[in-house]
Design an enzyme around this catalytic site. Sequence first.
Site, PDB file in Angstrom:
ATOM      1  N   ASP A 176       0.855  -1.199   0.046  1.00 42.56           N
ATOM      2  CA  ASP A 176      -0.059   0.010  -0.143  1.00 42.56           C
ATOM      3  C   ASP A 176       0.813   1.261  -0.024  1.00 42.56           C
ATOM      4  O   ASP A 176       1.903   1.269   0.486  1.00 42.56           O
ATOM      5  CB  ASP A 176      -0.967  -0.065   1.250  1.00 42.56           C
ATOM      6  CG  ASP A 176      -0.207  -0.373   2.572  1.00 42.56           C
ATOM      7  OD1 ASP A 176       0.714  -0.903   2.571  1.00 42.56           O
ATOM      8  OD2 ASP A 176      -0.706   0.321   3.373  1.00 42.56           O
ATOM      9  N   GLU A 212      -0.382  -2.270   5.085  1.00 42.96           N
ATOM     10  CA  GLU A 212       0.398  -2.157   6.513  1.00 42.96           C
ATOM     11  C   GLU A 212       0.301  -0.752   6.920  1.00 42.96           C
ATOM     12  O   GLU A 212       0.541  -0.889   8.161  1.00 42.96           O
ATOM     13  CB  GLU A 212       1.982  -2.088   5.737  1.00 42.96           C
ATOM     14  CG  GLU A 212       3.083  -2.693   6.752  1.00 42.96           C
ATOM     15  CD  GLU A 212       3.334  -1.303   7.686  1.00 42.96           C
ATOM     16  OE1 GLU A 212       3.485  -1.510   8.861  1.00 42.96           O
ATOM     17  OE2 GLU A 212       3.440  -0.178   7.031  1.00 42.96           O
TER      18      GLU A 212
HETATM   19 NI    NI Z   1       6.663   1.236   5.342  1.00 39.45          NI
END
Ligand code: NI
Length: 393
Positions: free
Chosen positions: A82, A140
Amino acid sequence: MNNEIKIHPLVQNIKDEIIDNRRYFHKHPELSFKEFNTLEVIEKKLINMGITNITKMAKTGLIADIKGSKNGKTIGLRADMDALPIQETSDLSFKSINDGVMHACGHDGHMAMLLGAAKIINEKKEKLNGNVRLIFQPAEEGPAGATYMIKDGALKGVDQIYGIHLWNYQKVGEIGVKPGPIMAAADMFEIEIHGKGGHGATPHGTVDAIVVASNLINSLQTIVSRNTNPIESTVVTVGMINGGYNFNVIADRVKLKGTSRSYTKKNRNIIKKRMNEIILGLEKMYGAKIILNYKDGYPPTINDPECANNVLSASNKIVGKGAGNPYLSMGGEDFSYYLEKIPGCFFFVGSCPLDQEPLSTPHHCSHFNIDETALLIGSSSFITLIEDLLINC
Ligand code: NI
């Protein structure tokens, strides 16, 4: 460039492909759990390499297995996918075309490094005494995508897991790795103090929430200065305070917000326990009601000693003396959830260009960029690890 850098010869052959992949991802960033195009592109590339054992999971993630010809361990290699809600301000030819979204943490490079490694490992699969699981994980940056991957079975049958973070706090040609904690637990707390308001000139009979808050903030600082071991890093920060009405009014309510950071479960627990004890003490002392809402963020990222040693020995083959202690930060990382389940190692591949200062283009800034040689070092380290663990074993 560091003369000691020895890019894996097979990585050298696909160097342009790895860099092109990173640039493609950089140009087309997507936010957490919205990595739809990213997922599709990764899937297509894997299929083109002949890696077809693919399972989609965790909304926008996937795992793909490379099965060796002989039985043995299964090693997981993970890349997060992401981007961040940041408007890119660089003038790169491949700058983000998605308004307000940018790969400002290096996850574009993480995917490119893993794809590069996957291609080469797959070509060597006949030689593998075991299997490799490629783990492409969404989200994440906040929503803990790793927990969704684990829930959907990403670690099933996996013996060890490894993950890289490109690291602009270290120069290209360095690899930072250590056993034990490498990234912090990153928690958040909110505190509401309920007192009893009144006239500023008649304090008797009131419970002044501002006085309580002042004492509370000072007392919270004693957790780090007096309760945790000074050799072990911890942070308690009150970042927001809100309360009061006017110069002559005693406030009945104050709200605080803050974060705490620690590298170990032990210190994380000390911080929580002492916060609760301090609050109970102050309630009694002032007759106030104090409500603590403590939210656990990502746990500390704790490397298995044997796996960290595996990374160090692979890194030595690639960057020589450039392999060593990491530049530590109190940031959090959801790779920690994998390490709570199975042994593994998270490590840093230095990506700061040699002619720049390591803090001049930090992660999460709008002009973030890396030295792309780091991508070749990262792919090389994944491949060397697999050669060490599953081929030359
Ligand atoms: Ni990172």
